[in-house]
Scaffold this motif. Sequence first.
Motif, PDB file in Angstrom:
ATOM      1  N   ALA A  70     -25.116  54.378-107.944  1.00  0.00           N
ATOM      2  CA  ALA A  70     -24.337  54.516-106.712  1.00  0.00           C
ATOM      3  C   ALA A  70     -23.711  55.899-106.618  1.00  0.00           C
ATOM      4  O   ALA A  70     -23.700  56.517-105.538  1.00  0.00           O
ATOM      5  CB  ALA A  70     -23.262  53.433-106.666  1.00  0.00           C
ATOM      6  N   ARG A  71     -23.191  56.436-107.741  1.00  0.00           N
ATOM      7  CA  ARG A  71     -22.612  57.784-107.731  1.00  0.00           C
ATOM      8  C   ARG A  71     -23.676  58.831-107.419  1.00  0.00           C
ATOM      9  O   ARG A  71     -23.428  59.790-106.683  1.00  0.00           O
ATOM     10  CB  ARG A  71     -21.958  58.075-109.085  1.00  0.00           C
ATOM     11  N   ALA A  72     -24.875  58.652-107.984  1.00  0.00           N
ATOM     12  CA  ALA A  72     -25.956  59.610-107.717  1.00  0.00           C
ATOM     13  C   ALA A  72     -26.354  59.578-106.243  1.00  0.00           C
ATOM     14  O   ALA A  72     -26.618  60.630-105.641  1.00  0.00           O
ATOM     15  CB  ALA A  72     -27.157  59.291-108.605  1.00  0.00           C
ATOM     16  N   GLU A  73     -26.393  58.389-105.647  1.00  0.00           N
ATOM     17  CA  GLU A  73     -26.749  58.288-104.225  1.00  0.00           C
ATOM     18  C   GLU A  73     -25.680  58.922-103.341  1.00  0.00           C
ATOM     19  O   GLU A  73     -26.000  59.601-102.354  1.00  0.00           O
ATOM     20  CB  GLU A  73     -26.949  56.822-103.853  1.00  0.00           C
ATOM     21  N   ARG A  74     -24.399  58.703-103.684  1.00  0.00           N
ATOM     22  CA  ARG A  74     -23.329  59.326-102.907  1.00  0.00           C
ATOM     23  C   ARG A  74     -23.375  60.842-103.022  1.00  0.00           C
ATOM     24  O   ARG A  74     -23.152  61.568-102.039  1.00  0.00           O
ATOM     25  CB  ARG A  74     -21.971  58.795-103.361  1.00  0.00           C
ATOM     26  N   ILE A 119     -14.588  53.249-126.819  1.00  0.00           N
ATOM     27  CA  ILE A 119     -14.235  51.876-126.536  1.00  0.00           C
ATOM     28  C   ILE A 119     -13.746  51.803-125.104  1.00  0.00           C
ATOM     29  O   ILE A 119     -13.164  52.748-124.599  1.00  0.00           O
ATOM     30  CB  ILE A 119     -13.155  51.400-127.534  1.00  0.00           C
ATOM     31  N   PRO A 120     -13.979  50.682-124.392  1.00  0.00           N
ATOM     32  CA  PRO A 120     -13.668  50.639-122.972  1.00  0.00           C
ATOM     33  C   PRO A 120     -12.224  50.943-122.659  1.00  0.00           C
ATOM     34  O   PRO A 120     -11.317  50.477-123.334  1.00  0.00           O
ATOM     35  CB  PRO A 120     -14.018  49.190-122.593  1.00  0.00           C
ATOM     36  N   ASN A 121     -12.001  51.738-121.605  1.00  0.00           N
ATOM     37  CA  ASN A 121     -10.670  52.039-121.122  1.00  0.00           C
ATOM     38  C   ASN A 121     -10.754  52.389-119.659  1.00  0.00           C
ATOM     39  O   ASN A 121     -11.808  52.343-119.043  1.00  0.00           O
ATOM     40  CB  ASN A 121     -10.034  53.189-121.941  1.00  0.00           C
ATOM     41  N   SER A 122      -9.621  52.767-119.067  1.00  0.00           N
ATOM     42  CA  SER A 122      -9.581  53.040-117.637  1.00  0.00           C
ATOM     43  C   SER A 122     -10.376  54.274-117.259  1.00  0.00           C
ATOM     44  O   SER A 122     -10.833  54.412-116.137  1.00  0.00           O
ATOM     45  CB  SER A 122      -8.121  53.214-117.187  1.00  0.00           C
ATOM     46  N   GLU A 123     -10.559  55.216-118.205  1.00  0.00           N
ATOM     47  CA  GLU A 123     -11.335  56.417-117.899  1.00  0.00           C
ATOM     48  C   GLU A 123     -12.825  56.125-117.931  1.00  0.00           C
ATOM     49  O   GLU A 123     -13.603  56.662-117.158  1.00  0.00           O
ATOM     50  CB  GLU A 123     -10.980  57.526-118.887  1.00  0.00           C
ATOM     51  N   THR A 124     -13.245  55.273-118.890  1.00  0.00           N
ATOM     52  CA  THR A 124     -14.662  54.936-118.984  1.00  0.00           C
ATOM     53  C   THR A 124     -15.103  54.095-117.800  1.00  0.00           C
ATOM     54  O   THR A 124     -16.183  54.284-117.252  1.00  0.00           O
ATOM     55  CB  THR A 124     -14.921  54.159-120.287  1.00  0.00           C
ATOM     56  N   PHE A 125     -14.262  53.120-117.395  1.00  0.00           N
ATOM     57  CA  PHE A 125     -14.574  52.260-116.275  1.00  0.00           C
ATOM     58  C   PHE A 125     -13.379  52.269-115.318  1.00  0.00           C
ATOM     59  O   PHE A 125     -12.505  51.408-115.376  1.00  0.00           O
ATOM     60  CB  PHE A 125     -14.843  50.821-116.753  1.00  0.00           C
ATOM     61  N   SER A 161     -23.664  53.689-134.633  1.00  0.00           N
ATOM     62  CA  SER A 161     -24.147  53.715-133.253  1.00  0.00           C
ATOM     63  C   SER A 161     -23.555  52.526-132.509  1.00  0.00           C
ATOM     64  O   SER A 161     -23.357  51.454-133.086  1.00  0.00           O
ATOM     65  CB  SER A 161     -25.682  53.667-133.201  1.00  0.00           C
ATOM     66  N   PHE A 162     -23.258  52.737-131.202  1.00  0.00           N
ATOM     67  CA  PHE A 162     -22.645  51.706-130.378  1.00  0.00           C
ATOM     68  C   PHE A 162     -23.528  51.428-129.168  1.00  0.00           C
ATOM     69  O   PHE A 162     -24.106  52.341-128.585  1.00  0.00           O
ATOM     70  CB  PHE A 162     -21.265  52.156-129.881  1.00  0.00           C
ATOM     71  N   THR A 163     -23.607  50.166-128.762  1.00  0.00           N
ATOM     72  CA  THR A 163     -24.288  49.777-127.536  1.00  0.00           C
ATOM     73  C   THR A 163     -23.498  48.653-126.882  1.00  0.00           C
ATOM     74  O   THR A 163     -22.897  47.823-127.574  1.00  0.00           O
ATOM     75  CB  THR A 163     -25.723  49.284-127.803  1.00  0.00           C
ATOM     76  N   TRP A 164     -23.512  48.632-125.537  1.00  0.00           N
ATOM     77  CA  TRP A 164     -22.850  47.562-124.799  1.00  0.00           C
ATOM     78  C   TRP A 164     -23.797  46.385-124.638  1.00  0.00           C
ATOM     79  O   TRP A 164     -25.013  46.511-124.808  1.00  0.00           O
ATOM     80  CB  TRP A 164     -22.411  48.061-123.417  1.00  0.00           C
ATOM     81  N   ASP A 165     -23.221  45.242-124.278  1.00  0.00           N
ATOM     82  CA  ASP A 165     -24.048  44.085-123.972  1.00  0.00           C
ATOM     83  C   ASP A 165     -24.820  44.331-122.680  1.00  0.00           C
ATOM     84  O   ASP A 165     -24.505  45.226-121.897  1.00  0.00           O
ATOM     85  CB  ASP A 165     -23.188  42.827-123.848  1.00  0.00           C
ATOM     86  N   ARG A 166     -25.844  43.532-122.433  1.00  0.00           N
ATOM     87  CA  ARG A 166     -26.752  43.775-121.309  1.00  0.00           C
ATOM     88  C   ARG A 166     -26.028  43.725-119.967  1.00  0.00           C
ATOM     89  O   ARG A 166     -26.318  44.520-119.072  1.00  0.00           O
ATOM     90  CB  ARG A 166     -27.871  42.730-121.334  1.00  0.00           C
ATOM     91  N   LYS A 167     -25.103  42.789-119.805  1.00  0.00           N
ATOM     92  CA  LYS A 167     -24.402  42.648-118.537  1.00  0.00           C
ATOM     93  C   LYS A 167     -23.583  43.896-118.230  1.00  0.00           C
ATOM     94  O   LYS A 167     -23.592  44.414-117.103  1.00  0.00           O
ATOM     95  CB  LYS A 167     -23.495  41.415-118.589  1.00  0.00           C
ATOM     96  N   THR A 168     -22.882  44.410-119.238  1.00  0.00           N
ATOM     97  CA  THR A 168     -22.074  45.613-119.039  1.00  0.00           C
ATOM     98  C   THR A 168     -22.951  46.825-118.777  1.00  0.00           C
ATOM     99  O   THR A 168     -22.643  47.661-117.927  1.00  0.00           O
ATOM    100  CB  THR A 168     -21.194  45.856-120.275  1.00  0.00           C
ATOM    101  N   MET A 169     -24.071  46.938-119.525  1.00  0.00           N
ATOM    102  CA  MET A 169     -24.969  48.069-119.320  1.00  0.00           C
ATOM    103  C   MET A 169     -25.582  48.036-117.923  1.00  0.00           C
ATOM    104  O   MET A 169     -25.774  49.077-117.290  1.00  0.00           O
ATOM    105  CB  MET A 169     -26.079  48.052-120.375  1.00  0.00           C
ATOM    106  N   LYS A 170     -25.883  46.835-117.403  1.00  0.00           N
ATOM    107  CA  LYS A 170     -26.440  46.721-116.059  1.00  0.00           C
ATOM    108  C   LYS A 170     -25.434  47.209-115.017  1.00  0.00           C
ATOM    109  O   LYS A 170     -25.778  47.964-114.101  1.00  0.00           O
ATOM    110  CB  LYS A 170     -26.830  45.271-115.785  1.00  0.00           C
ATOM    111  N   LYS A 171     -24.162  46.792-115.162  1.00  0.00           N
ATOM    112  CA  LYS A 171     -23.127  47.242-114.231  1.00  0.00           C
ATOM    113  C   LYS A 171     -22.924  48.756-114.331  1.00  0.00           C
ATOM    114  O   LYS A 171     -22.723  49.424-113.327  1.00  0.00           O
ATOM    115  CB  LYS A 171     -21.821  46.514-114.529  1.00  0.00           C
ATOM    116  N   LYS A 172     -22.996  49.272-115.554  1.00  0.00           N
ATOM    117  CA  LYS A 172     -22.814  50.708-115.744  1.00  0.00           C
ATOM    118  C   LYS A 172     -23.933  51.493-115.072  1.00  0.00           C
ATOM    119  O   LYS A 172     -23.687  52.517-114.420  1.00  0.00           O
ATOM    120  CB  LYS A 172     -22.763  51.016-117.249  1.00  0.00           C
ATOM    121  N   ARG A 173     -25.180  51.017-115.212  1.00  0.00           N
ATOM    122  CA  ARG A 173     -26.307  51.692-114.558  1.00  0.00           C
ATOM    123  C   ARG A 173     -26.184  51.620-113.042  1.00  0.00           C
ATOM    124  O   ARG A 173     -26.531  52.577-112.337  1.00  0.00           O
ATOM    125  CB  ARG A 173     -27.623  51.070-115.028  1.00  0.00           C
TER     126      ARG A 173
END
Length: 231
Positions: free
Chosen positions: A203-207, A29-35, A186-198
């Motif tokens: 960005a982390r991969a590019e850095r 579930i969302p928390n400061s470590e996940t996001f 099974s758990f899935t986020w809504d599309r908006k959250t999944m887009k931000k997560k991707r």
Amino acid sequence: MKVLLFVCLFCSAVANGQVAYVSPTESVIPNSETFPNSTSTDFQGRKLFKKNTGMIIGLQRGKYNSIELGGEAHWRKISLLKPHIIGATANLEYNFENNVIGYKAGMWMKRGRINLTYGANVSYFTNFKEGNRFGFGPSIGFRLLGLHLINGYNFLTKDKTEGDDVPIEVNSLYMSLRYYFPVTNSFTWDRKTMKKKRERQKARAERKKEREKNKDDGKSFWNKFKFGKKD
């Protein structure tokens, strides 16, 4: 009544086990470590969707008593605002006294955290002879901690039993108490959250790629410097 009391006591004793059940493959579930870059207000807009499947066992009371066994699937939206859950059920009910079996399929829905469930069912009943009846009807109930108390009504077709056979005996008005055992989650986020997560993952991969490139360029420069010094 003794059988119904036993089922109630058994279900209440194991109800806490369902709340504590978490599959090893589930997301957190969302928390400061996940996001780490998110605030508490961001969490309010996020929606977590949960799908699980499991088994149900129950006891039905009416003019006749029956035991219920079957499977159930849940689609739940976990949110601070306007959560809801949709359930689909396929089960059988058996009347041992009159040797009547029924097959039932239905759906129900609940909005909010502590509200009633509203659903509808279609069914087929037979006494393993010539007698058979079809039915459909609404249901209303209350669900908490895996227990689901349902009050429903069956609109039944006429029994076509002929001769001296006793017409098939089925409950029109009934009440049943079911307990749900989850099997998979099974758990899935809504599309908006999944887009931000991707986007954050990209960005982390590019850095990381840029840091590795800078590191390789630094090693190459140092090797040239050492070579020139040696000559």
